[in-house]
Write a protein that holds these residues in place. Structure first.
Motif, PDB file in Angstrom:
ATOM      1  N   ILE A   9       0.825  -1.241   0.021  1.00  0.00           N
ATOM      2  CA  ILE A   9      -0.126   0.161   0.052  1.00  0.00           C
ATOM      3  C   ILE A   9       0.764   1.031   0.065  1.00  0.00           C
ATOM      4  N   GLY A  10       0.576   2.150  -1.316  1.00  0.00           N
ATOM      5  CA  GLY A  10       1.694   3.161  -1.145  1.00  0.00           C
ATOM      6  C   GLY A  10       2.656   2.891  -2.048  1.00  0.00           C
ATOM      7  N   LEU A  11       2.933   3.446  -3.312  1.00  0.00           N
ATOM      8  CA  LEU A  11       3.728   2.831  -4.501  1.00  0.00           C
ATOM      9  C   LEU A  11       4.514   3.970  -4.944  1.00  0.00           C
ATOM     10  N   ALA A  31      -0.681  -4.283  -5.805  1.00  0.00           N
ATOM     11  CA  ALA A  31      -0.276  -2.952  -5.288  1.00  0.00           C
ATOM     12  C   ALA A  31      -1.396  -1.949  -5.390  1.00  0.00           C
ATOM     13  N   ILE A  32      -1.182  -1.107  -4.392  1.00  0.00           N
ATOM     14  CA  ILE A  32      -2.452  -0.138  -3.902  1.00  0.00           C
ATOM     15  C   ILE A  32      -1.925   1.045  -3.782  1.00  0.00           C
ATOM     16  N   ASP A  33      -2.567   2.139  -4.368  1.00  0.00           N
ATOM     17  CA  ASP A  33      -2.240   3.503  -4.190  1.00  0.00           C
ATOM     18  C   ASP A  33      -3.509   4.516  -4.759  1.00  0.00           C
ATOM     19  N   MET A  34      -3.571   5.713  -4.195  1.00  0.00           N
ATOM     20  CA  MET A  34      -4.543   6.384  -4.480  1.00  0.00           C
ATOM     21  C   MET A  34      -4.240   7.133  -5.932  1.00  0.00           C
ATOM     22  N   ASP A  35      -3.108   7.243  -6.219  1.00  0.00           N
ATOM     23  CA  ASP A  35      -2.603   8.121  -7.239  1.00  0.00           C
ATOM     24  C   ASP A  35      -2.791   7.275  -8.698  1.00  0.00           C
ATOM     25  N   PRO A  36      -3.588   7.383  -9.592  1.00  0.00           N
ATOM     26  CA  PRO A  36      -3.969   6.777 -10.839  1.00  0.00           C
ATOM     27  C   PRO A  36      -2.447   6.532 -11.524  1.00  0.00           C
ATOM     28  N   ASP A  37      -1.798   7.481 -11.560  1.00  0.00           N
ATOM     29  CA  ASP A  37      -0.404   7.486 -12.266  1.00  0.00           C
ATOM     30  C   ASP A  37       0.567   6.195 -11.705  1.00  0.00           C
ATOM     31  N   ARG A  38       0.627   6.363 -10.490  1.00  0.00           N
ATOM     32  CA  ARG A  38       1.423   5.436 -10.007  1.00  0.00           C
ATOM     33  C   ARG A  38       0.800   3.921 -10.120  1.00  0.00           C
ATOM     34  N   ILE A  51      -6.428   1.435  -7.708  1.00  0.00           N
ATOM     35  CA  ILE A  51      -6.531   2.699  -7.277  1.00  0.00           C
ATOM     36  C   ILE A  51      -7.571   2.591  -5.842  1.00  0.00           C
ATOM     37  N   ALA A  52      -7.181   2.916  -4.866  1.00  0.00           N
ATOM     38  CA  ALA A  52      -8.018   2.622  -3.599  1.00  0.00           C
ATOM     39  C   ALA A  52      -7.556   3.529  -2.320  1.00  0.00           C
ATOM     40  N   ASP A  53      -8.573   3.828  -1.647  1.00  0.00           N
ATOM     41  CA  ASP A  53      -8.318   4.574  -0.373  1.00  0.00           C
ATOM     42  C   ASP A  53      -8.375   3.463   0.858  1.00  0.00           C
ATOM     43  N   VAL A  73       2.683  -1.508   4.546  1.00  0.00           N
ATOM     44  CA  VAL A  73       2.107  -0.293   4.482  1.00  0.00           C
ATOM     45  C   VAL A  73       3.343   0.739   4.103  1.00  0.00           C
ATOM     46  N   ALA A  74       3.260   1.199   2.865  1.00  0.00           N
ATOM     47  CA  ALA A  74       4.574   2.174   2.677  1.00  0.00           C
ATOM     48  C   ALA A  74       3.851   3.563   2.007  1.00  0.00           C
ATOM     49  N   ILE A  75       2.779   3.993   2.929  1.00  0.00           N
ATOM     50  CA  ILE A  75       2.368   5.397   2.773  1.00  0.00           C
ATOM     51  C   ILE A  75       3.429   6.426   2.894  1.00  0.00           C
TER      52      ILE A  75
END
Length: 223
Positions: A9-11, A31-38, A51-53, A73-75
């Protein structure tokens, strides 16, 4: 035997690097992140990239996070999101949770809420670089606890041709040489009569203050 499944979580640089390495080793990685580009950058690297919160428990349940063996968790800079995500993961019964901490206060909170392993990538890398700056003979540095470490050093000219008895490192510095790497050979638990060759790589374990004295007195640059 079923392969372990991982979620990152966090890319950012840290999470992205873990995701790449796990994927390279053939692991199943979500792989999870809120940023669509990542997320787009990892769609062809991870098994699944979404893409997820992750501060939303319902979203994590929908992603099937309960089936994941180990969540990292790598936010980045959002400490609140990191803490909330970790709490939800614990409540959902995730077996193992590794979390990146931003500072010591963040680490204390993460430990209190049940993170299994807390990492400080920037701080730990800083320590490694500092030791390498002090002497280029220091090849690697691994912190075991707040006061003990393992250091990998190249034997300098002061050590060449002398045995472990001659150097008396344990008595003089309180450190232990647990292994010697000599080319492709690895000598584990070397005998006291073992002679150190110039450019041997020594694996040394001890208290930080003792390792520091050992480095300053014996592990010196040849130039």
């Amino acid at each position: 035997m079923k392969k372990k499944e991982y979620a990152v979580i966090g890319l950012g640089r840290f999470g992205g690097s873990i995701c790449q390495e796990l994927s390279k080793e053939g692991m199943q990685v979500l792989a999870i992140d809120m940023d669509p580009d990542r997320v787009d950058d990892f769609k062809d690297i991870a098994s699944h990239a979404v893409i997820a919160d992750t501060t939303d428990e319902k979203v994590l349940k929908e992603l099937g996070i309960r089936n994941i063996d180990h969540v990292i968790v790598a936010i980045g800079d959002n400490i609140q999101s990191s803490i909330l995500t970790t709490i939800i993961l614990k409540e959902l019964g995730i077996k193992k949770i590794t979390v990146k901490a931003q500072n010591d206060y963040h680490e204390k909170v993460l430990i209190k809420i049940g993170a299994d392993y807390v990492v400080h990538p920037e701080r730990d890398m800083g320590k490694r670089i500092a030791h390498h700056i002090i002497s280029s003979n220091v090849l690697d540095y691994l912190e075991l606890s707040d006061e003990h470490s393992v250091v990998e050093v190249k034997a300098g000219v002061k050590m060449g041709g002398k045995t472990l008895i001659d150097l008396d490192i344990r008595a003089r510095y309180g450190c232990n040489i647990v292994a010697i790497k000599r080319g492709r050979e690895v000598i584990v638990s070397p005998m006291a009569t073992e002679e150190i060759h110039h450019d041997d790589v020594l694996i040394v374990i001890g208290a930080d203050k003792d390792i520091s004295r050992f480095e300053k007195n014996l592990v010196v640059d040849d130039d």
